[in-house]
Design an enzyme around this catalytic site. Sequence first.
Site, PDB file in Angstrom:
ATOM      1  N   ARG A  17       8.334   5.404  14.745  1.00  0.00           N
ATOM      2  CA  ARG A  17       7.482   4.945  13.653  1.00  0.00           C
ATOM      3  C   ARG A  17       6.577   6.062  13.132  1.00  0.00           C
ATOM      4  NH1 ARG A  17       4.790   0.991  15.952  1.00  0.00           N
ATOM      5  NH2 ARG A  17       2.762   2.002  15.800  1.00  0.00           N
ATOM      6  N   TYR A  69       3.285   0.065 -13.419  1.00  0.00           N
ATOM      7  CA  TYR A  69       4.275  -0.869 -12.863  1.00  0.00           C
ATOM      8  C   TYR A  69       3.613  -2.209 -12.494  1.00  0.00           C
ATOM      9  CZ  TYR A  69       7.417  -2.903  -9.423  1.00  0.00           C
ATOM     10  OH  TYR A  69       8.204  -3.780  -8.717  1.00  0.00           O
ATOM     11  N   ASP A 140       2.303   8.294 -10.697  1.00  0.00           N
ATOM     12  CA  ASP A 140       3.602   7.734 -10.335  1.00  0.00           C
ATOM     13  C   ASP A 140       4.646   8.419 -11.225  1.00  0.00           C
ATOM     14  OD1 ASP A 140       5.937   6.172 -10.158  1.00  0.00           O
ATOM     15  OD2 ASP A 140       4.797   4.356  -9.696  1.00  0.00           O
ATOM     16  N   LYS A 165      14.866   4.417  -7.245  1.00  0.00           N
ATOM     17  CA  LYS A 165      15.330   4.561  -8.640  1.00  0.00           C
ATOM     18  C   LYS A 165      16.170   5.839  -8.792  1.00  0.00           C
ATOM     19  CE  LYS A 165      12.439   1.097  -9.070  1.00  0.00           C
ATOM     20  NZ  LYS A 165      12.892  -0.269  -8.912  1.00  0.00           N
TER      21      LYS A 165
END
Length: 359
Positions: A17, A69, A140, A165
């Site tokens: 992790r 977004y 972003d 994306k």
Amino acid sequence: MTSVFGHGNKQGYAYGRDHNENWVRLEGVLADLEEGTGALVFGSGMAAIAAVIQSCGVGRRIVAARDAYTGTRALLRHLAEEGQCAVEFVDATDLDAVALACRGASLLHIETLGNPLLTVPDLQACAEIAHQAGAIAVVDNTFATPLLVQPLTLGADVVVHSLSKYIGGHSDLMMGAVITNASDLLPKFQYQRSNAGAIPGQLETWLALRGIRTLDVRLRRQTESAMFLAERLRGLAGVGRVHYPGLVEHPQHDLAARQMRGGFGAMISVELDCSAETAESFCAATRLWTNATSLGSVESLLERRGRWAGEEYLPAGLVRMSVGIEAAEDLLRDLTQALVAAGVSSPAGSSVPAPAPAD
Ligand SMILES: Cc1ncc(COP(=O)(O)O)c(C=O)c1O
């Protein structure tokens, strides 16, 4: 593929992790592409964005682009409602408004290309305004990718991405990333990732690395096709305004031409002269384009944006398109037949017009 490391290994890895070799490789590539000194990958774009926002601390003031977004805006609104931070949404193309909103703020969050009208904020000016106010500037860069814009070189402190994306590029993975050249910020983001645990899988990490190998080829083709389509679409019967930063009539076209290298991206929004129902029928009538949300993949996607909560303010017939790598002429032909099939235009008015002069 491992989640466990033997004590005393030379990289100092302990548990999956916190670290692993696949992430480190991808992070190195992303940091190089964005000209950052460090990067961290996350389980999704939203996990990356949430880690940056959470690192800001409770009680801070956050300013965000009002066309950021939907998920980012929803998260910020939720945090504000819970009393964890104060949030102001602003038109990021209006520098006076950004300056006013940034007073007393600790974070400015903007996007390279606004969603879904493809607005273009001045990244350098916004970063300067944020710094003057004592805030960090977060960009972003999902819609543009580092191949078209490198926000860190324009003064931003942090870049975030949805790797789901263009970077992944095949609609087959969910991942996000944070890239920065601020050495004091990276450990805060690392703390969020390790302890909130929004980590990516190893297979996704490998897929993202594989996707990056073809990013340049894909994006070049997608960007060229988007320019071709934007020019043709603005002459089609039934199509009103076409939003694409490559068109001279786009309000921030000159800025986009200065700020973006090698093209204006592969996202287009068009306003169809019709009702919401007819625009939905148009999206359903395409055969090559898939009627789906998301973007950045090799296959072309389109959707009526007003279908989403929070985007009802848009014209009813506004359709956002993510241009894929199919033949641009085929994509245009498909849109033309769908306009007729949905009744947006009549067969007589549907012939593909000669190209309008390019900039
Ligand atoms: C600009 C932008 N940023 C972030 C995200 C969130 O990314 P993810 O879906 O990988 O969580 C999206 C998703 O559509 C996006 O379009």
